[in-house]
Every structure is written in structure tokens, then in C-alpha cells.
Write a protein that holds these residues in place. Structure first.
Motif, PDB file in Angstrom:
ATOM      1  N   SER A  75      66.540 110.698  65.616  1.00  0.00           N
ATOM      2  CA  SER A  75      67.312 110.186  64.469  1.00  0.00           C
ATOM      3  C   SER A  75      68.086 108.927  64.849  1.00  0.00           C
ATOM      4  CB  SER A  75      68.249 111.259  63.917  1.00  0.00           C
ATOM      5  OG  SER A  75      68.891 111.934  64.939  1.00  0.00           O
ATOM      6  N   ASP A  76      68.564 108.847  66.104  1.00  0.00           N
ATOM      7  CA  ASP A  76      69.299 107.645  66.519  1.00  0.00           C
ATOM      8  C   ASP A  76      68.379 106.426  66.528  1.00  0.00           C
ATOM      9  OD1 ASP A  76      71.628 109.033  66.790  1.00  0.00           O
ATOM     10  OD2 ASP A  76      71.384 109.397  68.945  1.00  0.00           O
ATOM     11  N   LEU A  77      67.159 106.639  66.955  1.00  0.00           N
ATOM     12  CA  LEU A  77      66.229 105.508  66.989  1.00  0.00           C
ATOM     13  C   LEU A  77      65.865 105.070  65.562  1.00  0.00           C
ATOM     14  CD1 LEU A  77      64.545 103.560  68.649  1.00  0.00           C
ATOM     15  CD2 LEU A  77      62.722 105.283  68.729  1.00  0.00           C
ATOM     16  N   ALA A  78      65.579 106.038  64.711  1.00  0.00           N
ATOM     17  CA  ALA A  78      65.178 105.690  63.339  1.00  0.00           C
ATOM     18  C   ALA A  78      66.311 105.000  62.595  1.00  0.00           C
ATOM     19  CB  ALA A  78      64.750 106.950  62.598  1.00  0.00           C
ATOM     20  N   ASP A  79      67.538 105.396  62.908  1.00  0.00           N
ATOM     21  CA  ASP A  79      68.683 104.858  62.174  1.00  0.00           C
ATOM     22  C   ASP A  79      69.251 103.583  62.801  1.00  0.00           C
ATOM     23  OD1 ASP A  79      68.443 106.916  60.401  1.00  0.00           O
ATOM     24  OD2 ASP A  79      69.945 108.187  61.375  1.00  0.00           O
ATOM     25  N   HIS A  80      68.661 103.141  63.905  1.00  0.00           N
ATOM     26  CA  HIS A  80      69.128 101.905  64.539  1.00  0.00           C
ATOM     27  C   HIS A  80      68.652 100.735  63.678  1.00  0.00           C
ATOM     28  CE1 HIS A  80      69.352  98.600  67.396  1.00  0.00           C
ATOM     29  NE2 HIS A  80      70.116  99.361  68.169  1.00  0.00           N
ATOM     30  N   PRO A  81      69.595  99.986  63.052  1.00  0.00           N
ATOM     31  CA  PRO A  81      69.169  99.012  62.044  1.00  0.00           C
ATOM     32  C   PRO A  81      68.274  97.915  62.619  1.00  0.00           C
ATOM     33  CG  PRO A  81      71.579  98.984  62.361  1.00  0.00           C
ATOM     34  CD  PRO A  81      71.036 100.077  63.224  1.00  0.00           C
ATOM     35  N   GLY A  82      68.596  97.446  63.811  1.00  0.00           N
ATOM     36  CA  GLY A  82      67.767  96.392  64.385  1.00  0.00           C
ATOM     37  C   GLY A  82      66.373  96.895  64.706  1.00  0.00           C
ATOM     38  N   PHE A  83      66.287  98.112  65.201  1.00  0.00           N
ATOM     39  CA  PHE A  83      64.981  98.672  65.552  1.00  0.00           C
ATOM     40  C   PHE A  83      64.143  98.893  64.300  1.00  0.00           C
ATOM     41  CE2 PHE A  83      62.024 102.125  66.223  1.00  0.00           C
ATOM     42  CZ  PHE A  83      61.366 101.713  67.370  1.00  0.00           C
ATOM     43  N   ALA A  84      64.774  99.484  63.281  1.00  0.00           N
ATOM     44  CA  ALA A  84      64.034  99.795  62.050  1.00  0.00           C
ATOM     45  C   ALA A  84      63.547  98.521  61.368  1.00  0.00           C
ATOM     46  CB  ALA A  84      64.907 100.620  61.110  1.00  0.00           C
ATOM     47  N   ALA A  85      64.332  97.441  61.485  1.00  0.00           N
ATOM     48  CA  ALA A  85      63.911  96.187  60.853  1.00  0.00           C
ATOM     49  C   ALA A  85      62.712  95.590  61.584  1.00  0.00           C
ATOM     50  CB  ALA A  85      65.077  95.205  60.849  1.00  0.00           C
ATOM     51  N   ARG A  86      62.695  95.749  62.887  1.00  0.00           N
ATOM     52  CA  ARG A  86      61.636  95.148  63.681  1.00  0.00           C
ATOM     53  C   ARG A  86      60.355  95.988  63.666  1.00  0.00           C
ATOM     54  NH1 ARG A  86      63.446  92.790  69.510  1.00  0.00           N
ATOM     55  NH2 ARG A  86      64.946  91.669  68.227  1.00  0.00           N
ATOM     56  N   ARG A 220      55.483  91.195  64.927  1.00  0.00           N
ATOM     57  CA  ARG A 220      54.915  90.314  63.902  1.00  0.00           C
ATOM     58  C   ARG A 220      54.425  91.093  62.676  1.00  0.00           C
ATOM     59  NH1 ARG A 220      48.860  88.944  66.229  1.00  0.00           N
ATOM     60  NH2 ARG A 220      49.357  90.149  68.087  1.00  0.00           N
ATOM     61  N   PHE A 221      54.318  92.417  62.824  1.00  0.00           N
ATOM     62  CA  PHE A 221      53.863  93.243  61.707  1.00  0.00           C
ATOM     63  C   PHE A 221      55.017  93.749  60.831  1.00  0.00           C
ATOM     64  CE2 PHE A 221      50.628  93.843  65.073  1.00  0.00           C
ATOM     65  CZ  PHE A 221      49.528  93.326  64.399  1.00  0.00           C
ATOM     66  N   ALA A 222      56.238  93.345  61.175  1.00  0.00           N
ATOM     67  CA  ALA A 222      57.405  93.946  60.494  1.00  0.00           C
ATOM     68  C   ALA A 222      57.338  93.799  58.978  1.00  0.00           C
ATOM     69  CB  ALA A 222      58.698  93.320  61.032  1.00  0.00           C
ATOM     70  N   GLY A 223      56.775  92.716  58.511  1.00  0.00           N
ATOM     71  CA  GLY A 223      56.757  92.485  57.061  1.00  0.00           C
ATOM     72  C   GLY A 223      55.695  93.247  56.311  1.00  0.00           C
ATOM     73  N   ALA A 246      49.247  98.277  59.791  1.00  0.00           N
ATOM     74  CA  ALA A 246      50.097  97.091  59.949  1.00  0.00           C
ATOM     75  C   ALA A 246      49.218  95.853  59.818  1.00  0.00           C
ATOM     76  CB  ALA A 246      50.786  97.121  61.304  1.00  0.00           C
ATOM     77  N   LEU A 247      49.714  94.895  59.085  1.00  0.00           N
ATOM     78  CA  LEU A 247      48.956  93.659  58.858  1.00  0.00           C
ATOM     79  C   LEU A 247      49.839  92.460  59.142  1.00  0.00           C
ATOM     80  CD1 LEU A 247      47.433  94.596  55.365  1.00  0.00           C
ATOM     81  CD2 LEU A 247      46.274  94.748  57.589  1.00  0.00           C
ATOM     82  N   GLU A 248      49.201  91.405  59.618  1.00  0.00           N
ATOM     83  CA  GLU A 248      49.856  90.103  59.627  1.00  0.00           C
ATOM     84  C   GLU A 248      49.067  89.244  58.640  1.00  0.00           C
ATOM     85  OE1 GLU A 248      51.373  87.065  63.032  1.00  0.00           O
ATOM     86  OE2 GLU A 248      49.202  87.329  62.845  1.00  0.00           O
ATOM     87  N   LEU A 249      49.782  88.654  57.691  1.00  0.00           N
ATOM     88  CA  LEU A 249      49.129  87.871  56.644  1.00  0.00           C
ATOM     89  C   LEU A 249      49.575  86.421  56.753  1.00  0.00           C
ATOM     90  CD1 LEU A 249      49.665  90.317  53.609  1.00  0.00           C
ATOM     91  CD2 LEU A 249      47.575  89.972  54.922  1.00  0.00           C
ATOM     92  N   ARG A 250      48.595  85.532  56.735  1.00  0.00           N
ATOM     93  CA  ARG A 250      48.919  84.104  56.697  1.00  0.00           C
ATOM     94  C   ARG A 250      47.999  83.436  55.690  1.00  0.00           C
ATOM     95  NH1 ARG A 250      49.276  82.886  62.989  1.00  0.00           N
ATOM     96  NH2 ARG A 250      51.179  84.033  63.405  1.00  0.00           N
ATOM     97  N   ASP A 251      48.603  82.703  54.801  1.00  0.00           N
ATOM     98  CA  ASP A 251      47.847  81.968  53.781  1.00  0.00           C
ATOM     99  C   ASP A 251      46.854  82.880  53.061  1.00  0.00           C
ATOM    100  OD1 ASP A 251      49.194  79.732  54.720  1.00  0.00           O
ATOM    101  OD2 ASP A 251      47.650  79.348  56.246  1.00  0.00           O
ATOM    102  N   ALA A 323      50.770  98.677  53.201  1.00  0.00           N
ATOM    103  CA  ALA A 323      51.166  97.635  54.152  1.00  0.00           C
ATOM    104  C   ALA A 323      51.003  96.253  53.519  1.00  0.00           C
ATOM    105  CB  ALA A 323      50.323  97.750  55.425  1.00  0.00           C
ATOM    106  N   ALA A 324      49.914  96.051  52.801  1.00  0.00           N
ATOM    107  CA  ALA A 324      49.656  94.751  52.178  1.00  0.00           C
ATOM    108  C   ALA A 324      50.720  94.420  51.135  1.00  0.00           C
ATOM    109  CB  ALA A 324      48.269  94.757  51.538  1.00  0.00           C
ATOM    110  N   LEU A 325      51.210  95.449  50.449  1.00  0.00           N
ATOM    111  CA  LEU A 325      52.259  95.221  49.443  1.00  0.00           C
ATOM    112  C   LEU A 325      53.546  94.714  50.076  1.00  0.00           C
ATOM    113  CD1 LEU A 325      51.960  98.291  47.030  1.00  0.00           C
ATOM    114  CD2 LEU A 325      51.225  95.934  46.624  1.00  0.00           C
ATOM    115  N   GLY A 326      53.721  95.012  51.353  1.00  0.00           N
ATOM    116  CA  GLY A 326      54.917  94.548  52.052  1.00  0.00           C
ATOM    117  C   GLY A 326      55.858  95.688  52.352  1.00  0.00           C
TER     118      GLY A 326
END
Lengths: 349, 747
Positions: A75-86, A220-223, A246-251, A323-326
Motif C-alpha cells: 500500500s505504501d508503494l501504490a500510494d507514493h504519489p511520485g511512484f504512481a505517476a511514473r 516513457r509509458f506513464a501516459g 503499455a504504449l508509447e505514442l508519437r504522432d 492504455a491507448a485512451l491514456g
């Protein structure tokens, strides 16, 4: 319950010295203690590693990588805001696992090492090559469990949610042992049962997971990342099927892709064919369907008729779609679920 | 015996939403449950459960188990001490044959095949493991097999009689549309948070039990019978229960063995069943396969309602889920038939589990009604209203009260049922989930049992009321105290309530949704008896303002007696008693329903449940997003607790519709998911949008308090409503419960 010695080493060195065949590492105890109570795990010594300093840190490096100590609570890892964002799909997988109480106790290292939930593994009187090498496999007698990667000797399914996105993101496990420290790529941590179901991982006896690293490239897959878990009830249930996508999308095109499945195999299951197929394509239902169709290539022929095969493919497809939806701005209230907003208005056709 | 804390909310008697008297004790951990009893010298017992379902035990390594440090004794069929009661006989009509090591046969998985007594629970567990049982196993029978079916021989509890009203074949023939469908329900196991337990201690031939019980007096009688001692030699303390659901009313083999061990070893013995051992010797709801044949005429009136239920029982005793009974009191069919057939399986004997019969039967009936409405092209609620029974179908008896029409109307309004499209697959939410709406009628009988109570008015104007009632968590002790306070004309905070111990007057059985009516009726009578005595004293006392008034014209309220016709003539209880030697007054009372009352009227609680489900069209996951239940259950004593019971029943319905199912290993007969990680019931996140409405009924016939009961009805109606909503969402009729992803995924 078998009587056991209880040790609480103050340092990693002491812990490694205390270990001997018959000893068991104790982290959060959410798996080991249950197994001891039902007589499946019978250690003569339980080594409580939770007092070892330096194993509870979450370090996010500027290059996008991360290092997480083995004793960090789920739970500490999941709730770590920086980790969850990345690494949002790792956080989502963590939160979709077990229950709040268990996540508060369970540790990262223990999660990687958890035992299968095969009913026959958990019934000591039954035949189980994993628990009792050479005794046979009662699960096989009733058709087996895993759809892919099983052997005659064992078809137990790896139960972890967390391990699925970790495999997809090329995590690395740091291990300490009597012969010093080493690194284990996640893809080689878990073994298929083959002829030796009793050996579930490539860790040597006496080795201990001390940390997990996520490489810089994983961020790079965070989004565009999703962990999707299919089950009959909303919480506290193992996955019937799950997928980390997980996807990385460009153009408007996919430049990098990761896909791993859970709930179908004796270890978390990555699908490199699907990843390769997606590269260079624009995201869309058709290409996701073609990619997901690779998910169970090489499956046990008997699994072709199994309804979970279709479910697994659809799960992979849906996870790619999500994942594609973001990635959502914040972690959803129901992690890993397609039911993101139960209170939605209903529209009539 | 437990001291019940004074209530935290004052001035509220019957009709008020008082919080549970025991709530704070429970959530703070102050409440001591039966297994918290720890007399000096305690031994710990653990059963060795059979790992096969059929065959014989050929070997147990007793020497090895007994040599383990801390193990004191191993009981097996070879050395099991004499038991006065024959386990093949039944001590009470609500009992089953039990397994207490009478021989080496195995009749179901999880059956006790030995008991280990040890100084610690851990040593007992290791002793059990070291026994390393060997078996001569036979192929177990664990699935409903039509070939082996036999007609159930009627005989009361668990042996429902067939019923027939009208000419069923002619009614089938007269139908212009017909339906013939088969539904199945899964085996379910009671999984109260508190597993079965006992702490047994003997003093000579006197037996002291701390044992969670839904039926204290009946349990004492049963244990006295097993051990050949007078019933007055048994004291039973059942301080709190962590749930019962029907399984804690009946003595079980493991508990009898633990008591026997205490006697032979001369030390107190504690047994608390591990969760896995709750799947075998403690009862369950048997699986059913139900065939429903319905016919309607051109006016959509039911001509025939024909319900046959095939259900499992054990190889050695009979409890058949009386599922077909559910269709006999509900819809106005010209002809009605219910039949029950049985199959003997190698499972523990099933038993009563929350809404036994009605739960399974209602699930199948309400779905069949939905299918009939679909065939007729009618709205399911309109179809039910067209077949509304004004008097009890078949018998023509009037209902004691029946506000079902109001339940339909209020529930439908609240839910928004009028906006429901007739055909399936018409609704989606913004995320593309299929949305479906379904409904079902709820019905549960309103029985009464027998109970006694005592009330004592103290000189200081407070009172003590006593009855050995059982609070499984439903809030009985709170609601019963409210009834007693009203009978005594006292505010609730002046009434001390003692319960949960067999030395108190028999409070009857907490079962059949009849506990509040029965124990409440006894408390009402006891309180009324005290007030009658007090009025006699006051009206005969020249110093009282009530002097000379006839008894009948005196009433009690807020600690005072007063004249009904002239409220200025009033006197406080304390003043009356002070002049009467400062002594307390004790009264007694009992409650039971006179047989002629039971004959005259049909008595049931009714309700209507409306369900919304969302179904993920690709992955076929189902979630219940809204449930609205409207119930008419006579007079509601405590709306907060009654709502809670109805919520609980409806949540059970979600579990029965989507989750609960024991899976047997086909080769050994063992239950493979015998823990709460594998045996699924709904979690909090599965319960969204739950709403209960209650419709008040004045019922002068059901009992003096007008109470019908709310403990079980919530399960009925709900399961079918969810199944029907799934059809409405997907267009797929799944005719088995629980409904699974794999059912909906199938092309």
C-alpha cells in the motif's frame, strides 16, 4: 503447527548467516503464515527480516528509474504519489490485489515470491509435485489450471498482480546471498514448472530479494498504461485473467509497446509477438485484436476449448484499448476494473 | 452472563431507530465471545477432517501424534468414550444425526475422523497432521444425479410434503402459452465470521458450556440427551454470536466430541473450528435443480404453476432444501403443485440456511415468471399484478395482512421502473456497459415459536427483563429491550436486559425470522404482568391517586401509572412500591401462536426487489449497481436494525446470484474453496446503491405485537431480480446460480 525457531536479525549479514535449508524468510507474512497454518509450509526456522535497515526505501531517480526496497509495503508503494505517476500500471496492479488489510502488511519482496493458490497445492493430503516432488499432480487429473506454460507435473497459476506489469516494464530484482549481491532480470526470476515444479524461481537457496529496480525506459509509458484484472467480484479475488498494457505514442503511431498477462500461466506471461506487431501501427481496435490474438500462442491444446482462453485474449485487447485512451489523471476508485464509475447515468437506446 | 450496557440513546422505545446495545462493545473488542472463555487447565481440541468423501479410514498414526510434545490424547473410533445419546438418533425435532467417531466409515469430506486434545492449539494442529490418515476410498457422489432421484418422504423439518391445489394437468391443458424451464442453484456453506466453538467444563455431572447458540434451551436439551444428564444440569452461556445464519441452532459432532473429551479427561476443553472445517459437519444449503412449468391463458392469468425441486441430502440423514414451497403462497394460479425429490450424496447433511427453501425457490420462480412475462410480451411487474393473489392461492385463506401492492408501487417508483424498455439490450451507460433492470417478488412466512420471559420492577423505578434470547448480530437484544420497555411503560434507559444464558427463561429459537415476534411477545407479556400487579396494588391502596379505579382503566407510561380516562390521576412506580414495603415486583409471560390463529390466516412478509446490473459486454463481468427493496413486514420495532437486516438479506442475494458456490473435487469429494479467499461472498465494493423501503402494516392477527419478521425475506426476490436484470442487459437467460462470466461469455 510444526514448532519453529523465530529469529529477528538486525542486519542483512546476520540474516544471510542465519539461513539454512528448512528456514523461511518472513516479510509481511501474508502468504507464509497462511501456508504454515494449513501445513503446506513447515519451516524449522522463521527469519523475520523486517528489522533489517535500508530495505524500506522508495527512491525515484532523476533519469526516470526507481529503486524500491524489498520491505516496502504494497500500500505504501501504490500510494507514493511520485511512484504512481511514473508507473501507474504498477500502482494499479498493487491496488487491485488482495484487500486493504493485506496490502498494508504485504511486502514487495514477498509478493514476488508468493506461492500459487492451486487448491491441491493448499491441501497437504493431495498429490502435488510442487509441494512434494514426485507425488504427482492432482490438478492435472481434473484438467489442469494454467492455459499455457504448464507441464505434466504442474499447472498451477502464478497469482501475483504486481508481477505482471513488472515483467512488462523489464524490472530488475536485486538479490543478496551467501555469495554476495547479484541482479536478476525480472523475466528470468520465475521459472516454468517443467520437470521441477518445486523450484519456482531462479533464486538460489538462501538468497534474499533486497530491492527491485524499474529502468529509466519504463517511465516513457506513464501516459498510456493500464492494468486490467477480470474477476467475478470487485475486490479480494485472484485474477481470472489480467493484462498489463503499455504504449508509447508519437504522432499517432505506436513507437513502443509492452503486453503481459496474468492468471493464465505458472509465471507472469509476456507476449513479445504482440509487442512487435504493434510497433509502427496507429492504435485501434483492429490492430489490438490482432496483437491480443498472440497472447496464447503455443497454449496447451486442451486450453483451446477453455473459456478462459477467449477471456484472456479479450482482456489483453481491452487493456491495450484502455492504455491507448491514456492513463487517468488519478488512480481509479476501482483499480484494475473496467467499472470505473459505477454511478454513471444510463442512456436508453 | 453478559451485562448489557445501557443504551446510548435515551427515550426511544419501539418504533425508534435505536443503535445496537452491544455495538460499542463489539467494535471496541470488549465483547467476549464464547471461545474467549479460558478456564484454568484448558485443553485445546481439534478434529482431524476426512480428506475423502466416501470410504473407510484404514490407519491413523496415533502413537506418533500422541508422542508430539503437548498432545494429551487422541480420540478415535477405537477409543472413543461412551456417549449416552445414540448419534444415529435425534435428540430434538430440529436435530440431525451426527458423526462422533462411532465407526471408521467416511460419509463426507471434512467429517471428524479423530480428535486431538493438546495443551496448545499449535500442538493440537501438529497432532492432527501426524495422524497421517490412510483410507480405503470409494468414488464419491457429489453432484445432483437425476438417475438416483427419489421422492422426498414428508416428515417435517427438511422433509417437505408435496402439495397440490386444483387440477394441474387440466390447468396445463388450458394454457395458451406454456413455459417449462429448469434452474439450478449451487451448494452454499454458512460462513459466519465466528466459526462454531465450544468451551466445555464438567463439575461432577454438571456441564457448563460457553457455546454460540441460536437456540439456547433447545441446545441444552440436546446436550443433556447426548450425555445422559438431566437438562437442569446443563448451563449454556452464549454471550454474543458472530453470525449464525441457521447453522448455530443445531448441535454438531465436533462440539459433542469436545464436550465428551472434557468429561473423559477431567479438564475443560475448547474447540473452535478452523474455517475449512466449516465446510462439512456444520450444515449447508444443498444444491437444487428446479423445474418450473407455468401456463397462462389469453388474459395472461396463470393457469398452472408447477414446481419440482431436486435437492441433495447426505447419505445418512434428510434435509431437503424446501425450494418448491416458495411458489405455493405467492401467485394466483388456478392450479398449483409442489413436489420435492432428493438425491443422496457424500456430503454433510444440509440444514437451514438463511431463507431455507425460499431463497433457492424464489430465485427459480422469479426468473420463470420473468420468462413467462417475456413470452407474453408483458412488463414483468404488470404480469405479476395480473396474477396478484388477494387470498392465499390454493387454500383461499385470507392474509393476516398483505401490503405487497404498495411494495410494488413504492419500489417501482423509487427505482424508476416505468422507464424500463420491454426488450433486452436497450440500455448502456456512458462507458458502454450493458445495463439491465429486473425485478422479483419477495416472500417469507411469519412463523412464531415459543418463548418465556421475566420482568422485575425495582423499587427505584428501574426494571430488569430477562429471557434467553439469541442475538446473532441482527440486533435482537436491542429490539427486544425496546419491546420490554414499552410493556413496562419505562424509558429504555431504565430497563436492564439480560439474555444469552440458559439460566434465564427460554427465549426460544432465533430462526425462521420469528425471534422478535416470539421472544418479544413473551417480554411484552411479562412486562404487562408486572404492570397489572402494580395496578392492583395502586388501585387497592387508599394513599394512591389511583385508588378505587378498576385495573382495566389503568395504563403505564414514562414510569407512571395513570388513569386512561383522567390522566391527572397518576403516580410514579417508585411511590407505589415505596408504600408497598419497598419490594420489587416480578412478572412472567410467554408467547406462542394459538393453532387456530395459524389456521385462520395466511401469514407472510412480502416485498418487491428491483435490480440494476451493468454487464461489461466484452469481458462479461457483472456488477449490481442498484438494488431497491420495498418490504411489508408488519410492525417495525427498530427501523435502523430492520433496514440492516433487509440490507443483509439483499446483499446475500447478490452473493447467491453472482458469487457463492462450493466447488467439490470430483475425485475426492472435498470442497476445494474452503476458505474466504476462495469461497466468495460480496465485498463492500460489490454493494453500491442499496436502498430499503418499508411499508407499515397494521396486522391484528399475526401476533399481539403485529410483528412479522425481517431476517430472511431480503434474500428472496433479490436473486431472481438480478438474474432477470442480467437477461435484460444481455438478452441471455442463464438458468443457473451463481451466474458466471463463463456463462455470459459463451456464444
Amino acid at each position: 503447527m510444526k514448532p519453529f525457531d523465530f529469529k529477528q536479525p538486525a542486519t542483512l549479514e546476520q540474516a544471510l548467516t542465519l539461513w539454512h535449508p528448512g528456514a523461511a524468510w518472513l516479510g509481511g507474512g501474508t502468504n507464509l503464515v497462511d501456508l504454515m497454518k494449513i501445513g503446506v509450509a513447515r519451516p524449522d526456522t522463521v527469519i523475520d527480516i523486517t528489522r533489517i535497515p535500508g530495505l524500506s526505501e522508495i527512491d525515484l531517480a532523476d533519469d526516470g528509474s526507481a529503486r524500491i526496497g524489498a520491505l516496502v509495503k504494497n500500500s505504501d508503494l501504490a500510494d507514493h504519489p511520485g511512484f504512481a505517476a511514473r508507473f501507474p500500471m504498477v500502482a494499479e496492479a498493487l491496488l487491485s490485489g488482495a484487500s486493504g488489510q493485506l496490502r498494508n502488511a504485504a511486502t514487495l519482496g514477498g509478493n514476488l515470491m508468493q506461492a500459487p493458490r492451486c487448491p491441491w497445492f493448499q491441501l497437504p493430503e493431495s498429490a502435488c509435485n510442487r509441494r512434494n516432488p514426485g507425488s504427482g499432480c492432482d490438478a492435472r487429473q481434473v484438467g489442469g489450471l494454467a492455459l499455457i506454460g504448464a507441464s505434466e507435473g504442474c499447472s498451477a497459476i502464478h497469482p501475483s498482480d504486481l508481477c505482471v506489469p513488472l515483467l512488462a516494464l523489464d524490472a530488475v530484482v536485486e538479490v543478496a546471498g551467501p555469495d554476495g549481491h547479484r541482479e536478476v532480470p525480472f523475466a528470468t526470476l520465475h521459472r516454468l514448472p517443467g520437470e521441477h515444479p518445486e523450484t519456482a524461481t531462479t533464486l538460489a537457496p538462501g538468497e534474499l530479494i533486497v530491492a527491485l529496480r524499474l529502468p529509466a525506459g519504463a517511465a516513457r509509458f506513464a501516459g498510456h498504461a493500464a492494468y486490467l484484472k477480470v474477476r467475478e467480484r470487485t475486490s479480494f479475488a485472484f485474477a481470472l485473467t489480467s493484462a498489463a498494457a503499455a504504449l508509447e505514442l508519437r504522432d499517432g503511431r505506436i513507437t513502443a509497446a509492452r503486453l503481459a498477462l496474468g492468471g493464465i500461466a505458472p509465471k507472469p506471461w509476456r507476449v513479445p509477438e504482440a509487442e512487435a506487431l504493434l510497433i509502427g501501427q496507429p492504435p485501434g481496435a483492429e490492430v489490438f485484436a490482432r496483437a491480443a490474438a498472440h497472447a496464447l500462442e503455443g497454449a496447451d491444446p486442451a486450453a483451446r476449448k477453455n473459456w478462459r482462453r477467449l477471456l484472456a485474449i479479450r482482456t489483453a485487447q481491452k487493456a491495450l484499448h484502455m492504455a491507448a485512451l491514456g492513463t487517468p489523471e488519478t488512480l481509479p476508485a476501482l483499480p484494475g476494473s473496467v467499472f470505473r464509475s459505477p454511478a454513471q447515468e444510463v442512456s436508453h437506446a | 452472563m453478559p451485562e448489557i450496557a445501557q443504551p446510548f440513546r435515551f427515550g426511544s422505545n419501539a418504533g425508534q431507530p435505536v443503535t445496537r446495545r452491544d455495538g460499542i462493545a463489539k467494535v471496541t473488542g470488549a465483547a467476549a465471545f464464547a471461545a474467549d472463555t479460558a478456564p484454568a487447565g484448558l485443553l485445546h481440541a481439534l478434529c482431524a477432517p476426512a480428506a475423502i468423501a466416501r470410504g473407510r479410514v484404514t490407519h491413523l498414526d496415533i502413537a506418533r501424534a500422541e508422542s508430539h510434545p503437548g498432545v494429551v490424547r487422541v480420540l478415535t473410533p477405537a477409543n472413543r468414550p461412551f456417549l449416552e445419546g445414540d448419534p444415529a438418533e435425534k435428540p430434538t425435532m430440529f436435530s440431525f444425526r451426527i458423526e462422533v467417531l462411532q465407526d471408521d466409515s467416511v460419509r463426507y469430506a471434512g467429517q471428524p475422523i479423530a480428535m486431538v486434545l493438546a495443551e496448545t492449539p499449535e500442538a493440537a494442529a501438529e497432532g492432527v497432521r501426524l495422524l497421517n490418515p490412510q483410507y480405503a476410498a470409494e468414488t464419491p457422489r457429489v453432484t445432483l444425479d437425476e438417475e438416483a432421484a427419489y421422492p422426498v418422504e414428508p416428515g417435517g423439518f427438511g422433509r417437505p410434503a408435496a402439495t397440490l391445489h386444483g387440477d394441474i394437468e387440466a390447468a396445463h391443458g388450458a394454457a395458451t402459452r406454456a413455459l417449462d424451464v429448469t434452474y439450478t442453484t449451487a451448494p452454499q456453506y454458512h460462513n459466519a465470521m465466528e466459526t462454531h466453538a465450544v468451551v466445555a467444563e464438567w463439575t461432577g455431572d454438571r456441564l457448563h458450556l460457553a457455546l454460540p447458540s441460536q437456540a439456547l434451551a433447545m441446545s441444552c436439551a440436546a446436550y443433556a440427551w447426548f450425555f445422559g444428564i438431566p437438562v437442569e444440569n446443563v448451563t449454556l452461556s452464549s454471550p454474543y454470536l458472530g453470525g449464525g445464519f441457521g447453522s448455530k441452532a443445531i448441535p454438531t459432532g465436533p462440539q459433542v466430541l469436545a464436550i465428551l473429551a472434557a468429561r473423559v479427561l477431567g479438564r475443560p476443553v475448547k474447540l473452535m473450528l478452523p474455517r475449512a472445517q466449516m465446510f462439512g459437519p456444520t450444515g449447508h444449503r444443498g444444491a437444487t435443480r428446479q423445474r418450473l412449468r407455468l401456463g397462462i391463458d389469453d388474459d395472461f392469468a396463470l393457469t398452472a404453476l408447477d414446481h419440482d425441486s431436486l435437492s441433495e441430502t447426505s447419505s445418512f440423514d434428510d434435509f431437503h432444501e424446501p425450494a418448491a414451497n416458495a411458489s405455493q403462497g405467492l401467485y394466483a394460479a388456478q392450479a398449483l403443485r409442489s413436489t420435492h425429490r432428493g438425491v443422496r450424496l457424500d456430503v454433510g447433511t444440509p440444514g437451514p440456511m438463511r431463507a431455507p427453501g425460499e431463497a433457492s425457490g424464489s430465485a427459480a420462480l422469479e426468473c420463470a415468471m420473468d420468462e413467462m412475462a417475456e413470452q407474453a410480451g408483458l412488463d414483468p411487474l404488470a404480469f405479476r399484478l395480473l396474477n396478484y393473489a388477494e387470498t392465499e392461492p390454493g387454500t383461499g385463506r385470507p392474509y393476516s395482512s398483505k401490503a405487497l401492492r404498495d411494495c410494488y408501487r413504492l419500489g417501482a417508483e423509487r427505482f424508476g421502473w416505468a422507464h424500463r424498455p420491454l426488450t433486452p439490450r436497450q440500455m448502456r451507460d456512458a462507458e458502454g456497459m450493458l445495463v439491465g433492470w429486473g425485478m422479483g417478488t419477495a416472500l417469507f412466512p411469519a412463523p412464531m415459536f415459543q418463548a418465556q420471559a421475566r420482568a422485575t420492577l425495582n423499587p427505584d423505578g428501574t426494571a430488569l427483563v430477562e429471557t434467553a434470547a439469541a442475538d446473532m448480530g441482527q440486533g435482537a437484544w436491542t429490539a427486544l429491550a425496546q419491546i420490554a420497555a414499552d410493556a413496562l411503560g419505562l424509558p429504555l434507559e431504565k430497563v436492564t436486559f439480560h439474555s444469552g444464558h440458559s439460566s434465564l427463561p427460554d427465549g426460544g429459537v432465533a430462526g425462521g425470522s420469528g425471534h422478535t415476534a416470539t421472544a418479544g411477545g413473551a417480554l411484552h407479556a411479562a412486562g404487562t404482568d408486572v404492570i397489572r400487579q402494580l395496578a392492583e396494588i395502586a388501585t387497592a391502596d387508599p394513599a394512591s391517586p389511583l385508588h378505587g379505579a378498576g385495573n382495566a382503566r389503568v395504563a403505564a407510561r414514562d414510569g407512571q401509572l395513570f388513569l386512561v380516562d383522567d390522566e391527572t390521576r397518576a403516580e410514579a412506580f417508585e411511590a407505589i412500591l415505596a408504600r408497598h414495603g419497598g419490594q420489587s415486583l416480578t412478572g412472567g409471560g410467554s408467547a406462542a401462536r394459538p393453532p387456530e390463529d395459524a389456521q385462520r390466516h395466511a401469514m407472510s412478509s412480502h416485498g418487491a426487489v428491483f435490480a440494476e446490473v451493468k454487464v461489461d459486454p466484452e469481458l462479461c463481468q457483472v456488477r449490481v449497481t442498484r438494488l431497491v427493496g420495498a418490504f411489508a413486514a408488519g410492525r417495525i420495532i427498530n427501523p435502523r436494525l430492520a433496514d440492516s437486516q433487509l440490507y443483509g438479506g439483499m446483499i446475500w442475494g447478490i452473493g447467491m446470484a453472482l458469487h457463492e458456490e462450493a466447488h467439490h473435487d470430483p475425485r475426492t469429494g472435498r470442497v476445494l474453496n474452503a476458505d474466504l479467499a476462495g469461497y466468495h461472498v460480496p465485498v463492500n465494493a460489490d454493494v453500491t446503491g442499496l436502498e430499503v423501503l418499508t411499508v407499515h402494516e397494521e396486522d391484528p392477527h399475526v401476533n399481539i405485537l403485529g410483528i412479522k419478521g425481517v431476517g430472511e425475506i431480503g434474500v428472496t426476490g433479490t436473486v431472481g431480480a438480478i438474474g432477470n436484470a442480467i437477461w435484460h442487459a444481455t438478452g441471455k437467460r442463464i438458468r443457473r446460480f451463481p451466474i458466471r462470466i463463463e456463462d455470459l461469455l459463451a456464444e
